[in-house]
Motif scaffolding. Structure first.
Motif, PDB file in Angstrom:
ATOM      1  N   SER A 206      17.907 -45.617  -8.205  1.00  0.00           N
ATOM      2  CA  SER A 206      19.362 -45.558  -8.301  1.00  0.00           C
ATOM      3  C   SER A 206      19.739 -44.603  -9.429  1.00  0.00           C
ATOM      4  O   SER A 206      18.973 -44.405 -10.373  1.00  0.00           O
ATOM      5  N   TYR A 207      20.927 -44.016  -9.308  1.00  0.00           N
ATOM      6  CA  TYR A 207      21.361 -43.016 -10.271  1.00  0.00           C
ATOM      7  C   TYR A 207      22.760 -43.336 -10.777  1.00  0.00           C
ATOM      8  O   TYR A 207      23.570 -43.945 -10.064  1.00  0.00           O
ATOM      9  N   THR A 208      23.040 -42.881 -11.976  1.00  0.00           N
ATOM     10  CA  THR A 208      24.385 -43.003 -12.510  1.00  0.00           C
ATOM     11  C   THR A 208      25.334 -42.085 -11.749  1.00  0.00           C
ATOM     12  O   THR A 208      24.903 -41.100 -11.121  1.00  0.00           O
ATOM     13  N   ARG A 209      26.624 -42.384 -11.807  1.00  0.00           N
ATOM     14  CA  ARG A 209      27.612 -41.509 -11.168  1.00  0.00           C
ATOM     15  C   ARG A 209      28.135 -40.429 -12.100  1.00  0.00           C
ATOM     16  O   ARG A 209      28.928 -39.588 -11.686  1.00  0.00           O
ATOM     17  N   PRO A 211      28.140 -37.086 -13.513  1.00  0.00           N
ATOM     18  CA  PRO A 211      27.514 -35.903 -12.897  1.00  0.00           C
ATOM     19  C   PRO A 211      26.336 -35.315 -13.668  1.00  0.00           C
ATOM     20  O   PRO A 211      25.276 -35.075 -13.089  1.00  0.00           O
ATOM     21  N   HIS A 214      23.456 -37.729 -13.726  1.00  0.00           N
ATOM     22  CA  HIS A 214      22.939 -37.838 -12.359  1.00  0.00           C
ATOM     23  C   HIS A 214      21.992 -36.675 -12.080  1.00  0.00           C
ATOM     24  O   HIS A 214      20.880 -36.860 -11.553  1.00  0.00           O
ATOM     25  N   ARG A 218      17.909 -37.042 -11.362  1.00  0.00           N
ATOM     26  CA  ARG A 218      17.304 -36.564 -10.117  1.00  0.00           C
ATOM     27  C   ARG A 218      16.237 -35.516 -10.392  1.00  0.00           C
ATOM     28  O   ARG A 218      15.163 -35.530  -9.782  1.00  0.00           O
TER      29      ARG A 218
END
Length: 274
Positions: A206-209, A211, A214, A218
């Motif tokens: 899962s990733y933070t929103r 930007p 994120h 990734r």
């Protein structure tokens, strides 16, 4: 079509059917249409509505979000001409699974797509490609141009010629690079990647929103994934997990589940050649 409205050709780019290659290497070299740049993909409908060109080609990367991805285009341009490429279902889903394992999916192919109980990460209906044809026919007034990945690999010139005829464009075959944009990862590396991921989680990352964070998350994960695949090529086989990436018997179940639909799709494509 409204008077003076531009002609729109819409490439519905499913994953793992050379969509990145077509979007980057082929479509921009067609002459006679304006190809919406990737950087403008979020403003594509407004750009086409402005009508500065008589003919547009829009490419979108779509998979399980296909209906959502075509609905906004169809609302503005119901007379757009869809183009879609398919690949044999068992080959396509295996390639999709390989990509998801690289991205951190820790489960087996059956937990990714379950053709028996439909309890997988993806719904089994994703393997029924005629559903995607019906979706395109529902949203657009024109039948889609249906093409096949294997035809692109075997005879790219004929494949390109069909798209050029359909769009009313020209191109120079000599200008088209034939080198694939993405190649498959080594299976041993993917097995090792999956094994390591299982030690930490049974879910996708899962990733933070936020930007910037994120992007960093990734990229860090991708660097680790590529390192794992690279490492597997250099480790002794005895150090690697002794398991296949996918069970051959289950691959046969996938083939059996999708076979009737695949035959129907091929018949549809033959009956509606441009």
């Amino acid at each position: 079509m409204k008077e003076n409205a531009p002609s729109v050709y819409f490439y519905v780019g499913m994953g793992k059917v050379a969509s990145t290659y077509l979007r980057e290497a082929f479509f921009p070299r067609l002459q006679g249409a304006y190809v919406i740049p990737r950087r403008d993909r979020f403003d594509a409908v407004q750009i086409m509505k402005a009508g500065q060109h008589q003919k547009y080609i829009l490419c979108k990367a779509l998979d399980t979000n296909m209906e959502e991805g075509i609905a906004d285009v169809a609302l503005a341009f119901p007379d757009a001409h869809p183009i879609i490429v398919f690949r044999a279902p068992e080959s396509w889903i295996m390639s999709q699974y390989r990509r998801w394992v690289k991205n951190g999916f820790p489960g087996s192919l059956q937990t990714f797509i379950d053709v028996e109980q439909d309890q997988g990460y993806w719904r089994r209906e994703e393997l029924l490609f005629m559903n995607k044809i019906r979706l395109l026919e529902h949203y657009f007034t024109s039948r889609p141009l249906v093409l096949f990945y294997d035809d692109l690999r075997k005879d790219p010139r004929s494949f390109f010629d069909r798209v050029a005829r359909f769009t009313g464009c020209t191109y120079r075959f000599e200008d088209i690079p034939l080198t694939p944009r993405h190649t498959s990862h080594d299976e041993r590396g993917l097995v090792l990647r999956r094994s390591i991921r299982r030690r930490f989680s049974n879910r996708m990352p899962s990733y933070t929103r936020i930007p910037v964070l994120h992007w960093i998350q990734r990229r860090a994960l991708m660097l680790f994934a590529y390192f794992t695949v690279w490492l597997a090529k250099r480790l002794p086989a005895s150090w690697l997990p002794d398991e296949p990436l996918a069970d051959p018997d289950y691959m046969e179940k996938i083939r059996s589940y999708a076979s009737a639909d695949w035959m129907q799709l091929q018949a549809y494509a033959s009956a509606h050649q441009e």
